[in-house]
Design a protein around this motif. Structure first.
Motif, PDB file in Angstrom:
ATOM      1  N   GLU A 131       0.819  -1.208   0.000  1.00  0.00           N
ATOM      2  CA  GLU A 131       0.000   0.000   0.000  1.00  0.00           C
ATOM      3  C   GLU A 131       0.857   1.264   0.000  1.00  0.00           C
ATOM      4  O   GLU A 131       0.444   2.301  -0.514  1.00  0.00           O
ATOM      5  CB  GLU A 131      -0.941  -0.014   1.205  1.00  0.00           C
ATOM      6  CG  GLU A 131      -2.032  -1.089   1.096  1.00  0.00           C
ATOM      7  CD  GLU A 131      -2.887  -1.190   2.329  1.00  0.00           C
ATOM      8  OE1 GLU A 131      -2.469  -0.656   3.387  1.00  0.00           O
ATOM      9  OE2 GLU A 131      -3.975  -1.795   2.250  1.00  0.00           O
ATOM     10  N   LYS A 133       3.557   1.408  -1.610  1.00  0.00           N
ATOM     11  CA  LYS A 133       4.276   1.309  -2.874  1.00  0.00           C
ATOM     12  C   LYS A 133       5.770   1.039  -2.674  1.00  0.00           C
ATOM     13  O   LYS A 133       6.604   1.481  -3.448  1.00  0.00           O
ATOM     14  CB  LYS A 133       4.068   2.579  -3.701  1.00  0.00           C
ATOM     15  CG  LYS A 133       2.607   2.828  -4.056  1.00  0.00           C
ATOM     16  CD  LYS A 133       2.437   4.056  -4.908  1.00  0.00           C
ATOM     17  CE  LYS A 133       0.961   4.270  -5.260  1.00  0.00           C
ATOM     18  NZ  LYS A 133       0.746   5.464  -6.085  1.00  0.00           N
ATOM     19  N   LYS A 175      -5.002  -0.631  -7.345  1.00  0.00           N
ATOM     20  CA  LYS A 175      -4.092   0.321  -7.974  1.00  0.00           C
ATOM     21  C   LYS A 175      -4.312   0.395  -9.477  1.00  0.00           C
ATOM     22  O   LYS A 175      -4.312   1.485 -10.066  1.00  0.00           O
ATOM     23  CB  LYS A 175      -2.641  -0.084  -7.678  1.00  0.00           C
ATOM     24  CG  LYS A 175      -1.621   0.871  -8.275  1.00  0.00           C
ATOM     25  CD  LYS A 175      -0.203   0.511  -7.850  1.00  0.00           C
ATOM     26  CE  LYS A 175       0.311  -0.708  -8.595  1.00  0.00           C
ATOM     27  NZ  LYS A 175       1.752  -0.937  -8.336  1.00  0.00           N
TER      28      LYS A 175
END
Length: 234
Positions: A131, A133, A175
């Motif tokens: 989450e 990244k 995403k």
């Protein structure tokens, strides 16, 4: 004991009833379609469940074996017509065996809970990294492969590994789902192809999209996405 058992069953079934009644979604091919919309009938909808449900059901069934360790000899002694004193004497050894078995089972259950909690923490850390990244898709898939002991065909497809793969895939799916409609279109797939290390040319994107779109409706739902991720690991 009867009241305790009855209240336990009620506490287990009441939340389950609420989950099924208010959380059900349309079924597609016998499986819940979370991207589906519209009214859901009593027999045309359903829900999915994680590994904890079947695991806990098996544990509950195993506890009945401990009950019969004591109750079996006790019932036999009672049917033999023996006096209360004689029945008590007959039940001494089974009662001791039952006590030891219950203690061993309880310690084993605690060990299982600790082991399961450790796995959950590892998975939670991975999801947090995704989450933020900080973890790429390939690294997440590699984690699934390593945590399943490398037995993709026999281990990953089991319920537990399948559930873990679904959990890991969710933040990636969100995403790539730019418009938030819970499906992926061919225009949303290129970043996925690129992150997998494949050549994101129009032809390659089209080919990979067609692999994902199993039902050929022009969209990729979450279940199709998970299946594609598994096939990518082969």
């Amino acid at each position: 004991v009867g009241a305790l058992a009855g209240s336990t069953v009620m506490l287990l079934t009441f939340p389950w009833f609420i989950c099924i009644t208010y959380g059900r979604v349309p079924l597609k091919g016998g499986k819940p379609d979370f991207a589906g919309k519209g009214p859901v009938g009593c027999c045309s909808g359903g829900i999915s469940y994680l590994k904890a449900i079947p695991a806990n059901c098996k544990i509950m069934l195993l506890t009945t074996v401990l009950y019969f360790v004591v109750q079996g000899p006790a019932s036999k002694a009672e049917m033999s017509g023996a006096s209360m004193a004689e029945q008590s004497k007959i039940e001494h050894t089974p009662a001791l065996i039952g006590l030891i078995a219950c203690i061993v089972a309880f310690v084993g259950y605690l060990a299982y809970c600790v082991w399961d909690a450790t796995e959950d923490k590892e998975l939670a850390s991975l999801i947090k990294g995704i989450e933020k990244k900080q973890i790429a898709l390939n690294a997440a898939l590699d984690f699934i492969f390593r945590s399943s002991g490398g037995e993709k065909e026999q281990s990953l497809m089991q319920t537990k590994q399948r559930d873990r793969l679904r959990v890991i895939c969710k933040p990636f799916f969100r995403k790539y789902d730019k418009n938030g409609d819970k499906t992926l279109t061919i225009d949303e797939v290129p970043p996925l192809i690129d992150e997998l290390g494949l050549n994101a040319s129009p032809r390659k994107v089209r080919a990979e999209f067609e692999k994902q779109d199993v039902d050929k409706d022009g969209k990729v739902n979450f279940d199709e996405f998970v299946t594609y991720m598994f096939d990518t690991m082969q």
